[in-house]
Design a protein around this motif. Structure first.
Motif, mmCIF file in Angstrom:
data_model
loop_
_atom_site.group_PDB
_atom_site.id
_atom_site.type_symbol
_atom_site.label_atom_id
_atom_site.label_comp_id
_atom_site.label_asym_id
_atom_site.label_seq_id
_atom_site.Cartn_x
_atom_site.Cartn_y
_atom_site.Cartn_z
ATOM 1 N N ASP A 7 0.856 -1.183 0.000
ATOM 2 C CA ASP A 7 0.000 0.000 0.000
ATOM 3 C C ASP A 7 0.891 1.231 0.000
ATOM 4 N N ALA A 8 0.575 2.158 -0.855
ATOM 5 C CA ALA A 8 1.460 3.320 -0.939
ATOM 6 C C ALA A 8 0.696 4.521 -1.455
ATOM 7 N N PRO A 9 0.703 5.619 -0.724
ATOM 8 C CA PRO A 9 0.044 6.826 -1.232
ATOM 9 C C PRO A 9 0.972 7.584 -2.164
ATOM 10 N N ALA A 10 0.384 8.277 -3.139
ATOM 11 C CA ALA A 10 1.200 9.125 -3.997
ATOM 12 C C ALA A 10 1.711 10.313 -3.175
ATOM 13 N N ALA A 11 2.886 10.812 -3.538
ATOM 14 C CA ALA A 11 3.506 11.899 -2.774
ATOM 15 C C ALA A 11 2.761 13.202 -3.022
ATOM 16 N N PRO A 13 2.760 16.820 -4.045
ATOM 17 C CA PRO A 13 3.720 17.559 -4.873
ATOM 18 C C PRO A 13 4.346 18.744 -4.150
ATOM 19 N N VAL A 17 11.607 17.909 -0.629
ATOM 20 C CA VAL A 17 12.617 16.890 -0.941
ATOM 21 C C VAL A 17 13.984 17.550 -0.858
ATOM 22 N N ARG A 24 19.296 11.878 -6.787
ATOM 23 C CA ARG A 24 19.122 10.441 -6.974
ATOM 24 C C ARG A 24 17.975 10.147 -7.944
ATOM 25 N N ALA A 25 16.890 10.894 -7.788
ATOM 26 C CA ALA A 25 15.712 10.636 -8.627
ATOM 27 C C ALA A 25 15.996 10.945 -10.092
ATOM 28 N N ALA A 56 8.436 18.727 -3.953
ATOM 29 C CA ALA A 56 8.512 17.408 -4.592
ATOM 30 C C ALA A 56 8.166 17.457 -6.078
ATOM 31 N N MET A 59 10.817 17.017 -8.739
ATOM 32 C CA MET A 59 11.393 15.702 -9.064
ATOM 33 C C MET A 59 11.036 15.329 -10.499
ATOM 34 N N ARG A 63 13.672 14.824 -13.566
ATOM 35 C CA ARG A 63 13.735 13.599 -14.363
ATOM 36 C C ARG A 63 13.573 13.912 -15.848
ATOM 37 N N HIS A 64 12.696 14.851 -16.142
ATOM 38 C CA HIS A 64 12.514 15.275 -17.530
ATOM 39 C C HIS A 64 13.817 15.866 -18.062
ATOM 40 N N CYS A 86 9.201 23.341 -23.638
ATOM 41 C CA CYS A 86 8.236 22.308 -23.253
ATOM 42 C C CYS A 86 7.173 22.890 -22.329
ATOM 43 N N ALA A 94 -2.787 23.451 -22.427
ATOM 44 C CA ALA A 94 -3.777 23.633 -21.358
ATOM 45 C C ALA A 94 -4.792 24.700 -21.764
#
Lengths: 104, 316
Positions: A7-11, A13, A17, A24-25, A56, A59, A63-64, A86, A94
């Protein structure tokens, strides 16, 4: 063998961090990350702090950035330029979605 | 394991120089990168060519790839008998992995051995996993628990790579939007030798709803009114994702007008967007003689001219 269900909730945002977690991410080097901050592609909570922390949501951006660095073989400045384009594309998309929602 | 012809994917000869391989990749990257390409299946094509370039740009990996021999694209194949001993020590088998896994294993094996010296006990972070989560509008609106089955690439104790099924149950918060990316910390691959576990990144896709249109946290819905309702005003039952509400339409409501239902949009964190009902005036297309007579009476007696401004603008 299948690992047990976790079970894990999404972080959240807006959660905090650390610089190390961001590095690391993303897989980016400290030097690359520092340059991305310098060019405004990533924004720490307090740019004047001696040790940076981030919301957060950065992150995903980091990564992008790492993907762009790898896939386009860009230096950090090039990555920051492409990231800004981007972001502009995302804002325009949007706006189009919003207009389509209003017009039906 | 299915064969992929990396040279054909990049459109280069098998004896192409490193520069030619790089130029071919860059030309294709410009065309197919998913951030900017509108080509059909750009993401899939880009993934394929990035995989090809990742192998062919590295002399060691390219040599290992060439030693696999030539096969028809998509053909099931096995590496030659001595290939594993030379390039993939510790790889137990080749049936449950694909070609990209094999070369990811080559790179990882090199990193894990310290690039030349053995540092087998160095803390290594776990891999990050990525998954696409497809939600209905209702799931996005209310939040949802999703059960994900992932086939993740992991190291086995002998140093080879393998695909391991993982199940992760995670709660998607309410109010997520199409295209949003969520991070589930610590639910990626296991770290090694004390290294941290990786994260799970979710790409959210939300299906369209037949009635409600989403714009950020706001929702839009069409509110059809009969002409007499718009003129005289009325009360209507308006559907919302949280149940129907009674909406008072004031007299003199015009087509295109937006009526805001505060806080009835997508909720997120401590707040919520709004819902907007956009007025559309619908006219009856079939009228009987009596109704036609009533409309004619109204038309003859009314001084309202909806096109008055056109004459004024044209006269300027």
């Amino acid at each position: 063998m299948t690992a047990p269900t976790q079970d894990a909730p999404a972080a959240d945002p807006s959660a905090e961090v650390t610089w190390v977690e961001l590095q690391r991410a993303s897989g980016l080097t400290e030097a690359d990350l520092a340059e991305l901050v310098r060019y405004g592609a990533l924004t720490p909570r307090d740019p004047a702090a001696t040790t940076w922390t981030f919301e957060a949501r950065w992150m995903v951006v980091a990564r992008h950035a790492s993907r762009l660095r790898r896939e386009y073989e860009l230096d950090p400045y090039g990555v920051s330029v492409v990231l800004s384009y981007c972001e502009r594309i995302e804002r325009l998309e949007a706006e189009i979605r919003a207009l389509r929602a209003r017009l039906g | 394991m299915k064969y992929k012809d990396y040279y054909a994917i990049l459109g280069v000869a098998r004896d192409a120089s490193a520069d030619d391989v790089k130029t071919a990749y860059r030309r294709l990257a410009r065309k197919y990168h998913p951030d900017v390409s509108k080509e059909q299946e750009a993401e899939e094509k880009f993934k394929e060519m990035a995989e090809a370039y990742e192998t062919l740009k590295d002399p060691e990996k390219r040599a290992a790839y060439d030693q696999l021999g030539r096969h028809a694209p998509g053909q099931d194949f096995r590496p030659p008998p001595d290939w594993g001993a030379h390039f993939a020590q510790g790889q137990a088998g080749f049936d449950d992995i694909d070609l990209s896994d094999l070369f990811a294993g080559l790179a990882g094996r090199h990193a894990r051995s310290g690039g030349g010296g053995r540092r087998a006990d160095r803390p290594l972070p776990g891999s990050d996993y990525e998954a696409v989560v497809r939600l209905s509008f209702e799931q996005a609106f209310h939040g949802a628990e999703v059960d994900l089955e992932l086939a993740a690439l992991e190291w086995d104790p002998d140093g080879g790579v393998r695909r391991v099924p993982h199940r992760v149950k995670t709660r998607i918060p309410r109010g997520v939007t199409d295209g949003e990316k969520l991070r589930v910390p610590g639910k990626g691959g296991k770290g090694a030798h004390g290294g941290p576990d990786g994260d799970l990144y979710l790409d959210i896709e939300v299906a369209a709803h037949p009635l409600f249109r989403v714009s950020g946290q706001d929702l839009y819905v069409d509110l059809p009114l009969a002409p007499w309702e718009a003129v005289l005003g009325t009360s209507v039952q308006l559907p919302t994702p949280a149940g129907a509400v009674t909406l008072k339409v004031p007299p003199g409501t015009r087509a295109g007008q937006q009526m805001r239902l505060s806080g009835r949009g997508m909720a997120r964190g401590g707040g919520a967007g709004h819902m907007y009902a956009i007025v559309r005036i619908e006219v009856p297309t079939v009228v009987d003689d009596r109704q036609r007579a009533l409309w004619r009476q109204l038309a003859d007696g009314a001084s309202f001219d909806p096109r008055a401004h056109l004459d004024q603008e044209a006269a300027r």
